[in-house]
Design an enzyme around this catalytic site. Structure first.
Site, PDB file in Angstrom:
ATOM      1  N   ASP A  21       0.869  -1.189   0.000  1.00 24.40           N
ATOM      2  CA  ASP A  21       0.000   0.000   0.000  1.00 24.40           C
ATOM      3  C   ASP A  21       0.900   1.232   0.000  1.00 24.40           C
ATOM      4  OD1 ASP A  21      -1.807   2.045   0.424  1.00 24.40           O
ATOM      5  OD2 ASP A  21      -2.868   1.030   2.051  1.00 24.40           O
ATOM      6  N   GLU A 120      -2.647  -0.023  -4.272  1.00 21.42           N
ATOM      7  CA  GLU A 120      -2.707  -1.142  -3.342  1.00 21.42           C
ATOM      8  C   GLU A 120      -2.850  -2.444  -4.115  1.00 21.42           C
ATOM      9  OE1 GLU A 120      -5.847  -2.428   0.013  1.00 21.42           O
ATOM     10  OE2 GLU A 120      -5.849  -0.313  -0.494  1.00 21.42           O
TER      11      GLU A 120
END
Ligand code: DCP
Ligand code: MG
Length: 368
Positions: A21, A120
């Protein structure tokens, strides 16, 4: 042994999963490209002073977060919280390009990539292109590649399933790396507040609290039957997740095998200059799509349908890779020159590039 167990437990510990992320993604890109903004509180959002107070924050950098500013907050409110706040307009297409560059790095290690958002993704590196045994090592390398080549930071979580990998990447944010080994999973999960569990949304949290469930430890003490009664399928899953069981595979997006375009014409194509115009237009379209997918190829297929519906396809492999519209056009026209005749006219023309390979991007130096 739990006598109330409704369904048998099966835990796959054989996999190596990484969750990546990016940190304050849009804001970090803006800071990278605008060194004069670095270190200042910054949001990616419309400036409310320029548009009569409209707009919401897409993301805030970490210094702006200290003022309580966060995603989805109105730009006006954000400015109230921090009067020296810097605003950068949202440039989604550009962030998507950066996302593709990040994915090109992931692809060096594995093609089993499940994107969750621009910033992500889950990666399954159990078997990987580099033959590296340690998923932690791979996560370190990916973080290093992203830092060196793209000048951005990310947080990574490593474990044997997606649920744990995601919790792990969130554990030391920003710019952190956390791994959870099988023998640590249950203790790690029990230590977390249930708000952290992916799948427990804003509506479920109060229901959990009513039942006296505040942490993973509380959750682990509830029977499977009771969780299913209260939360249905989610209860079934939570009973497993809190025990470190989540066997869902990393769902890789299917790789594109070919990229092309074709068009049927109401008025038949009867002459060379119209055909050239069509091929130029199609070459541009295919080049744009190749660029979007970061692909190139050496095989081109030209498809022609005649007035009498006879369809001819001719494929040819060329010595040089194609991704530019000019090359696509030249090659398409050269195939046409070999097979082409207008006869009663062409009712369909199409070009497709196949045998695609990943195109290594050339990083553009926008930062200093
Ligand atoms: N985003 C958005 N609107 C939202 C939430 C997010 O446009 N309501 C965009 C901007 C973010 C990107 O998606 O940069 C990624 O979202 P994240 O939730 O991962 O947030 P960040 O990457 O910005 O921060 P971090 O992951 O460091 O918490
Ligand atoms: Mg992020």
């Amino acid at each position: 042994m739990n006598s109330e167990l409704v369904f048998p437990l099966k835990n796959d510990l054989s996999r190596k999963i990484i969750h990546i992320d990016m940190d304050a993604f849009y804001a970090s890109i803006e800071e990278r490209d605008h060194p004069e903004l670095r270190g200042q509180p910054l949001v990616v959002a419309p400036d409310p002073r320029l548009n009569g107070g409209h707009g919401v924050v897409a993301t805030a950098n970490y210094s702006a977060r200290k003022f309580g500013i966060h995603s989805a907050m109105s730009s006006a409110k954000a400015l109230e919280l921090c009067s020296s706040l810097q605003f950068r307009p949202v440039n989604k297409e550009y962030y998507q390009e950066v996302s593709q560059q990040i994915h090109a790095i992931f692809h060096r290690y594995t093609d089993i990539i499940e994107p969750i958002a621009f910033d992500e993704a889950y990666l399954d590196v159990t078997v990987n292109k580099k033959g590296i045994k340690s998923a932690i090592k791979i996560a370190q390398l990916i973080r290093q590649n992203i830092a060196d080549e793209l000048h951005l930071t990310c947080s990574a979580g490593v474990s044997y399933n997606k649920f744990l990998a995601k919790l792990a990447s969130d554990y030391r944010k920003p710019n952190g790396l956390t791994y959870v080994l099988p023998e640590e999973a249950e203790a790690f999960l029990q230590s977390l507040p249930i708000e952290k569990f992916k799948g427990i949304g804003k509506k479920t949290v109060p229901k959990m609290h009513e039942l006296g469930i505040y942490t993973g430890k509380d959750l682990a003490e509830v029977s499977e039957m009771e969780l299913i009664q209260h939360f249905g399928k989610m209860g079934y899953e939570l009973y497993r997740k809190v025990r470190g069981i989540h066997n869902e595979p990393v769902a890789a997006k299917k790789e594109r095998k070919s990229i092309g375009t074709e068009r049927t014409f109401h008025d038949m194509i009867m002459d060379d200059s119209t055909l050239k115009m069509v091929l130029r237009e199609q070459s541009e379209r295919v080049a744009a799509s190749l660029s979007k997918h970061q692909k190139k190829g050496r095989t081109l297929v030209l498809k022609i349908r005649y007035n009498d519906f006879e369809t001819v396809t001719k494929r040819q492999t060329f010595p040089d890779y194609m991704w530019r519209s000019e090359t696509l056009f030249d090659n398409a026209y050269s195939i046409w020159s070999e097979i082409g005749e207008f006869r009663g006219g062409l009712r369909l023309v199409g070009i497709t590039v196949t045998n695609l390979e990943s195109k290594n991007y050339e990083p553009i130096k926008l930062w200093t």
